[in-house]
Design an enzyme around this catalytic site. Structure first.
Site, short mmCIF file in Angstrom:
data_model
loop_
_atom_site.label_atom_id
_atom_site.label_comp_id
_atom_site.label_asym_id
_atom_site.label_seq_id
_atom_site.Cartn_x
_atom_site.Cartn_y
_atom_site.Cartn_z
N ASP A 1 3.29 5.48 2.63
CA ASP A 1 3.16 5.30 1.18
C ASP A 1 3.49 3.83 0.90
O ASP A 1 3.91 3.10 1.80
CB ASP A 1 4.13 6.23 0.43
CG ASP A 1 4.06 6.06 -1.08
OD1 ASP A 1 2.94 5.84 -1.60
OD2 ASP A 1 5.11 6.14 -1.75
N SER A 2 3.39 3.44 -0.37
CA SER A 2 3.82 2.10 -0.75
C SER A 2 5.35 2.01 -0.74
O SER A 2 5.89 0.91 -0.72
CB SER A 2 3.31 1.78 -2.15
OG SER A 2 3.82 2.73 -3.07
N GLY B 1 -0.23 0.84 -7.36
CA GLY B 1 -0.99 1.48 -8.43
C GLY B 1 -1.74 0.59 -9.39
O GLY B 1 -2.60 1.04 -10.12
N CYS C 1 0.48 9.31 -0.54
CA CYS C 1 0.29 8.36 -1.62
C CYS C 1 -0.97 8.75 -2.38
O CYS C 1 -2.07 8.78 -1.80
CB CYS C 1 0.12 6.95 -1.02
SG CYS C 1 -0.29 5.69 -2.24
N GLU D 1 11.42 2.71 -7.86
CA GLU D 1 11.76 1.78 -6.78
C GLU D 1 13.02 0.97 -7.09
O GLU D 1 13.67 0.48 -6.18
CB GLU D 1 10.59 0.82 -6.49
CG GLU D 1 9.40 1.48 -5.80
CD GLU D 1 9.68 1.91 -4.34
OE1 GLU D 1 10.47 1.22 -3.65
OE2 GLU D 1 9.10 2.91 -3.89
N CYS E 1 1.20 11.23 -8.34
CA CYS E 1 1.76 10.10 -7.59
C CYS E 1 3.00 10.64 -6.90
O CYS E 1 3.82 11.33 -7.53
CB CYS E 1 2.13 8.98 -8.55
SG CYS E 1 3.13 7.68 -7.80
N THR E 2 3.15 10.33 -5.63
CA THR E 2 4.26 10.92 -4.87
C THR E 2 5.63 10.39 -5.30
O THR E 2 6.65 10.95 -4.91
CB THR E 2 4.06 10.68 -3.36
OG1 THR E 2 3.85 9.28 -3.14
CG2 THR E 2 2.87 11.48 -2.84
N HIS E 3 5.64 9.33 -6.10
CA HIS E 3 6.94 8.88 -6.64
C HIS E 3 7.44 9.80 -7.76
O HIS E 3 8.63 9.85 -8.03
CB HIS E 3 6.80 7.48 -7.23
CG HIS E 3 6.86 6.36 -6.24
ND1 HIS E 3 5.84 6.09 -5.36
CD2 HIS E 3 7.83 5.43 -5.98
CE1 HIS E 3 6.17 5.04 -4.62
NE2 HIS E 3 7.37 4.63 -4.98
N1 DGL Z 1 3.40 6.73 -4.43
C1 DGL Z 1 2.10 6.19 -4.57
C2 DGL Z 1 1.15 7.15 -5.21
O1 DGL Z 1 1.29 8.31 -4.93
C3 DGL Z 1 1.96 4.74 -4.89
C4 DGL Z 1 2.53 4.26 -6.14
C5 DGL Z 1 2.46 2.79 -6.30
O2 DGL Z 1 2.80 2.07 -5.36
O3 DGL Z 1 2.06 2.35 -7.37
O4 DGL Z 1 0.27 6.81 -5.94
#
Ligand code: DGL
Length: 269
Positions: free
Chosen positions: A10-11, A43, A73, A152, A186-188
């Site tokens: 992921d990022s 993103g 991600c 983050e 989004c996984t975040h």
């Molecule tokens: N966690 C990622 C996603 O699911 C990336 C979010 C990002 O870096 O903007 O989209």
């Protein structure tokens, strides 16, 4: 039996939601996690850049000879999964299809919301995959650009006022649309799940895309005879940014010490 590791990337921190779900389901596997924290957020980036980053992330993970890769991600899944699958001779899983199936199966009134990064929403990939499940589904999509930088920088703990302000603003159109199911695309975002649930109300079901994809992926790997079939596996963590910041935030989120994080110069891949 196959003891090669599973790669996950992921990022940044968000990828841990998919990784944690996979580790719970497949405790005997070895995992290699890469978080591209030097280049987070993904993103707001254009598709060409996302494809370039995703190719580098996969090239790094491939140095461990993985048997499969989870793109944990939403942004990369929405913008580069087809390229990655075409260019690589191993199973690569994105987080969109399983989430679309879960949303279609779970919605009671056919009103589904999806929140994700700008690049994911712009691609239309989540909306298309959900609509493809059934033409009667009504999909409301909303980008939440401040969520990833907030997570983050550690703004995911209960009572955080900046996260709350952002959630109230971003979720208003989705609430007005009357969705009964909300895909956290989004996984975040599962790191903000309690807050999102509080704003949306208890009647709205949240779908964690990493968790539902991990379920599907675990089943498929088992079906293909690709599991290690041993009691206890391991997990190695790599990031492209500062290791201590990631170790601290990852330990807080996972509720277990992540003390060994290694740094990678991702531009070499
Ligand atoms: N966690 C990622 C996603 O699911 C990336 C979010 C990002 O870096 O903007 O989209």
């Amino acid at each position: 039996m196959d003891t090669r590791p599973i790669g996950v990337f992921d990022s940044g921190l968000g990828g841990l939601t998919g990784l944690a779900a996979l580790r719970r389901l497949l405790p005997g596997e070895d995992f290699v996690f890469f978080g591209d924290t030097a280049r987070v957020p993904y993103g707001a980036r254009d598709r060409d850049t996302l494809v370039r980053f995703a190719r580098q992330d996969v090239a790094f993970l491939r140095t461990f000879a993985p048997k499969a890769i989870l793109v944990s991600c939403g942004t990369v899944s929405a913008n580069a999964l087809d390229v990655l699958q075409e260019e690589n001779d191993l199973p690569i899983y994105g987080v969109i299809d399983a989430a679309a199936r879960a949303a279609a199966a779970g919605t009671r009134r056919g009103k589904v919301g999806v929140i994700a990064t700008e690049a994911s929403i712009r691609s239309g990939a989540f909306q298309g995959a959900i609509a493809a499940q059934s033409p009667t589904l009504e999909v409301t999509a909303q980008a939440c650009p401040r969520f990833v930088p907030l997570v983050e920088s550690g703004h995911f703990l209960p009572g955080d006022s900046l996260a709350r302000q952002a959630a109230l603003e971003y979720l208003e159109p989705v609430r007005r649309a009357g969705v009964d199911t909300l895909v956290l695309g989004c996984t975040h975002y599962p790191l903000l799940a309690n807050l999102i649930s509080e704003v949306m109300g208890p009647a709205v079901t949240l779908i964690d895309v990493g968790a539902v994809t991990a379920q599907a992926m675990a089943g498929e790997l088992k079906g293909r005879g690709l599991l290690a079939e041993r009691a206890q596996g391991s997990c190695r963590y790599f990031v492209s940014g500062p290791t201590q910041t990631f170790a601290d935030l990852a330990s807080t989120f996972l509720g277990e010490p992540v003390d060994r994080v290694e740094q990678v110069d991702i531009e070499r891949y």
